[in-house]
Write an enzyme that holds these catalytic residues in place. Structure first.
Site, mmCIF file in Angstrom:
data_model
loop_
_atom_site.group_PDB
_atom_site.id
_atom_site.type_symbol
_atom_site.label_atom_id
_atom_site.label_comp_id
_atom_site.label_asym_id
_atom_site.label_seq_id
_atom_site.Cartn_x
_atom_site.Cartn_y
_atom_site.Cartn_z
ATOM 1 N N CYS A 115 4.140 120.074 48.504
ATOM 2 C CA CYS A 115 4.722 120.983 47.506
ATOM 3 C C CYS A 115 6.056 121.550 48.034
ATOM 4 O O CYS A 115 7.022 120.818 48.151
ATOM 5 C CB CYS A 115 3.726 122.071 47.134
ATOM 6 S SG CYS A 115 4.172 122.932 45.593
ATOM 7 N N HIS A 146 -0.628 118.912 45.550
ATOM 8 C CA HIS A 146 -1.443 119.396 46.662
ATOM 9 C C HIS A 146 -2.621 118.455 46.918
ATOM 10 O O HIS A 146 -3.717 118.668 46.372
ATOM 11 C CB HIS A 146 -1.951 120.816 46.373
ATOM 12 C CG HIS A 146 -0.901 121.866 46.509
ATOM 13 N ND1 HIS A 146 -0.660 122.534 47.695
ATOM 14 C CD2 HIS A 146 -0.016 122.352 45.602
ATOM 15 C CE1 HIS A 146 0.328 123.402 47.510
ATOM 16 N NE2 HIS A 146 0.731 123.310 46.256
ATOM 17 N N GLU A 152 -4.576 118.275 49.305
ATOM 18 C CA GLU A 152 -5.716 118.919 49.972
ATOM 19 C C GLU A 152 -6.788 119.338 48.972
ATOM 20 O O GLU A 152 -7.943 119.578 49.360
ATOM 21 C CB GLU A 152 -5.245 120.109 50.813
ATOM 22 C CG GLU A 152 -4.796 121.332 50.056
ATOM 23 C CD GLU A 152 -3.351 121.293 49.614
ATOM 24 O OE1 GLU A 152 -2.834 122.358 49.202
ATOM 25 O OE2 GLU A 152 -2.725 120.203 49.660
#
Length: 238
Positions: free
Chosen positions: A113, A216, A218
């Site tokens: 990001c 993102h 994750e």
């Protein structure tokens, strides 16, 4: 070679107030959990630019995280900050120093990001200060639905490192940004694009691993997101 590669993770920072009466660092747990799941050993990196090179002596890869702030336009020739721009100079100074030093060492770098935007600036690239003002018909890149859900899709550029990692032409991604990469920087290429033309990923060919994504991974919104973290950790293992 069973040792987990040590992955340095940049932190967010906040002034006194809220959680603590003193200035404090913070980061979501899923950044660390995703690195551990990918086989890495995450360690947090406090914001001390003068120690950036020493940090790199003990880590095998650098993960530059995102956050609710922006890279100072003065650092990339963008003029005065847009009214929507929020600056955290101490954090940016450290992340730029660490990223540039890692690139000079050919140490693996993953920017997520805002970390992707930081990577572009480190490479001499430029940014869009506020997408709604500069991209006609732009998507809602600050998606209204939860970050655990996709906000839109991205097209993966063929014959790029990202394409080889994810093995697909399209991905569903979450979206939490009001800025974006305008130009990716010296030697860098775009590896993913949103339907409205906004750059969603960049990489630096010829480097062991220098990759940025605007979303993102994750959160593992797309089934291929963990592959990005795994490829990064594997590059740090070598």
């Amino acid at each position: 070679m069973n040792r987990r590669p040590v992955i340095g993770v940049t932190l967010d920072a906040e002034p006194a107030g809220g959680w603590s009466k003193l200035p404090w660092y913070a980061l979501r747990q899923n950044y660390f959990a995703s690195i551990i799941a990918a086989g890495g050993l995450p360690v947090a990196l406090p914001h001390h630019p003068e120690l950036a090179v020493e940090y790199l002596d003990v880590i095998d890869g650098l993960l530059v995280t995102g956050g609710a702030f922006d890279v100072d336009p003065a650092l990339w020739g963008g003029g005065a900050p847009h009214p929507k721009v929020t600056l955290k100079p101490g954090r940016t100074d450290f992340e730029l120093a660490a990223t540039r030093a890692a690139l000079n060492r050919d140490l693996p770098v993953l920017g997520i990001c805002g970390g992707q935007q930081l990577l572009a600036v480190a490479l001499g690239g430029t940014l869009i200060q506020h997408i709604p003002d500069e991209v006609p018909g732009a998507l809602a890149h600050e998606q209204p639905n939860p970050r655990t859900e996709p906000g839109h899709q991205v097209a993966i550029t063929p014959d790029t490192l990202l394409a080889r990692i994810v093995g697909t032409q399209m991905m569903a991604v979450n979206s939490a940004h009001h800025q974006a990469v305008a130009t990716p920087g010296l030697g860098a290429v775009v590896n993913a694009v949103a339907p409205d033309g906004v750059v969603e990923g960049i990489e630096l060919p010829g480097h062991r691993f220098a990759l940025g994504v605007q979303w993102h991974p994750e959160y593992a919104v797309d089934p291929r997101d963990p592959d990005i973290l795994s490829a990064f950790v594997e590059a740090a293992r070598r």
